[in-house]
Scaffold this active site. Structure first.
Site, PDB file in Angstrom:
ATOM      1  CE  LYS A  61      -3.793  -2.511   2.047  1.00  0.00           C
ATOM      2  NZ  LYS A  61      -4.436  -3.040   3.242  1.00  0.00           N
ATOM      3  CD  GLN A 105      -3.460  -4.677   6.471  1.00  0.00           C
ATOM      4  OE1 GLN A 105      -3.204  -3.711   5.757  1.00  0.00           O
ATOM      5  NE2 GLN A 105      -4.204  -5.679   6.056  1.00  0.00           N
ATOM      6  CG  ASP A 128      -9.509  -0.393   4.765  1.00  0.00           C
ATOM      7  OD1 ASP A 128      -9.547  -0.596   3.535  1.00  0.00           O
ATOM      8  OD2 ASP A 128      -9.185  -1.263   5.592  1.00  0.00           O
TER       9      ASP A 128
END
Ligand code: NAP
Length: 291
Positions: A61, A105, A128
C-alpha cells in the site's frame, strides 16, 4: 444444464492493467494539486503486531502511494499494544490536518476490538471504509468514500461495459467489506440483487440465474461450470492458499467458454482493491481541503 449453443469467448479481466490506468489518472490529479502549490494527500497506515502477510500488505500500500505521488506514514506498533494506546494514536491522527486517510490493517490482535477501532476513525478520513457512518452513506446512496473491493468490482464491470440495469445479480457472501456493500452498489445501479450465504438453499440454482455473479466466500473452487449462466460476468473475489497456490472461489478453467467475463484470482480484483484505497484517500483529501 445444456451447454451453450453458441461458443462463448470468455474475456479475462486484467486487473493490473486497469489498476495502472486508474492509478495513472490519480497521479495526474495529484500532480496538478502539487503544481498549484498544494500539499499532496497523505495516507496513514497502522499495523499492530508483526504478522508477515499484513506487513507485506502495508508495504504494498505504501509503495502504491509513493508511485502516484501520495504521502504515506507508517505506524508499526507491537502486538502487545493496549487498545487504549491505539485509540489515542487514532485520535491524534484524526486531529492532524496533514493526514487525509487512516487505515488500520486487519486482523488485529485478540485483545483489540476491530469495531471499536473502526468507530474511532474520523469518517472524513475513513480510507478503508470501515466506519458505520461510511456504511450508512452507502445505504443512503452516496459512495464518495466506500469499501475498496466493491469499488474495484464496479470499476471492472464498468470497464467491460457490463449492463446492470434490470439484470439479475447474485452475490455469494455477506461480509461487511465485500458482500453487503457490493450488493448495495449493484442495487443502486438498478440490478435485481440476490444475496447468498452459507444457509442459502440450492445455491447452484440461484447462481444459474445470474447475469452478474460476485463470489466472495473464501471457499476455493466452490463455483463450477454448471453454476454459470452462459455469458454471465463472473467476479471472483475469493483468495485462498491451497498447497502454496492461490485459488479463487470459482473454477477458473472450467468456466472458460461459458462465462462472458471472468476475473482471475491473481491480477484480478486484488490490484483494484489497493487502487480504490488510493482513490478514497484522494476523495477524503478533496472533501477536507476542498482541493
Ligand atoms: P468472510 O467475512 O470470510 O465471509 C465469507 C462469506 O461467505 C460469509 O457471508 C459466508 O456466509 C459466505 N460463505 C462461506 N461459505 C459459503 C458457502 N459454502 N456457501 C455460501 N456462502 C458461503 O468474507 P470476506 O472477508 O468478504 O472474504 C471472502 C473472500 O474474499 C476471502 O477469500 C478473502 O480472502 C477474499 N477477499 C479478497 C479481496 C481482494 O482484494 N481480492 C478483498 C477482500 C476479501 P455466512 O455469513 O452465512 O457465514
Amino acid at each position: 444444464m445444456a451447454p451453450p449453443s453458441e461458443p462463448i469467448e470468455t474475456v479475462v479481466f486484467d486487473g493490473r492493467a486497469l489498476a495502472n490506468q486508474v492509478r495513472g489518472e490519480l497521479a495526474e490529479q495529484i500532480e496538478e494539486l502539487v503544481k498549484a502549490g498544494k500539499r499532496p494527500p497523505c495516507l496513514a497506515v497502522v499495523l499492530v503486531g508483526d504478522d508477515p502477510a499484513s506487513r507485506s500488505y502495508i508495504k504494498g500500500k505504501q509503495r502504491a502511494c509513493s508511485r502516484i505521488g501520495m504521502e504515506a506514514v507508517e505506524h508499526l506498533l507491537p502486538a502487545s499494544t493496549p487498545q487504549a494506546e491505539l485509540l489515542e494514536l487514532i485520535g491524534r491522527m484524526n486531529a492532524d490536518d496533514g493526514i487525509d486517510g487512516i487505515l488500520v490493517q486487519l486482523p488485529l490482535p485478540d485483545h483489540i476490538d476491530p469495531t471499536t477501532v473502526a468507530e474511532a476513525i474520523d469518517p472524513a478520513k475513513d480510507a478503508d471504509a470501515l466506519h458505520p457512518v461510511t456504511a450508512g452513506r452507502l445505504l443512503a446512496g452516496r459512495y464518495d468514500i466506500a469499501s475498496c473491493t466493491p469499488l474495484g468490482i464496479m470499476a471492472c464491470l464498468d470497464h467491460h461495459g457490463i449492463e446492470l440495469e434490470g439484470r439479475d445479480a447474485v452475490v455469494i457472501g455477506r461480509s461487511q467489506i465485500v458482500g453487503k456493500p457490493i450488493s448495495l452498489m449493484l442495487q443502486l445501479r438498478n440490478a435485481t440483487v440476490t444475496m447468498c450465504h452459507s444457509r442459502t438453499r440450492d445455491l447452484a440454482a440461484v447462481c444459474r440465474r445470474a447475469d452478474v455473479l460476485v463470489v466472495a466466500a473464501g471457499r476455493p473452487r466452490m463455483v463450477g461450470a454448471d453454476w454459470i449462466k452462459p455469458g454471465a460476468a463472473v467476479i471472483d473475489v475469493g483468495v485462498s492458499e491451497v498447497d502454496g497456490k492461490l485459488l479463487g472461489d470459482v473454477d477458473f478453467e472450467a468456466v472458460q467458454g461459458i462465462a462472458g467475463l471472468i476475473t482471475p484470482s491473481r491480477r484480478g480484483i486484488g490490484p483494484m482493491t489497493i487502487t480504490m484505497l488510493l482513490r478514497n484517500t484522494l476523495h477524503a483529501y478533496r472533501a477536507r481541503c476542498a482541493g
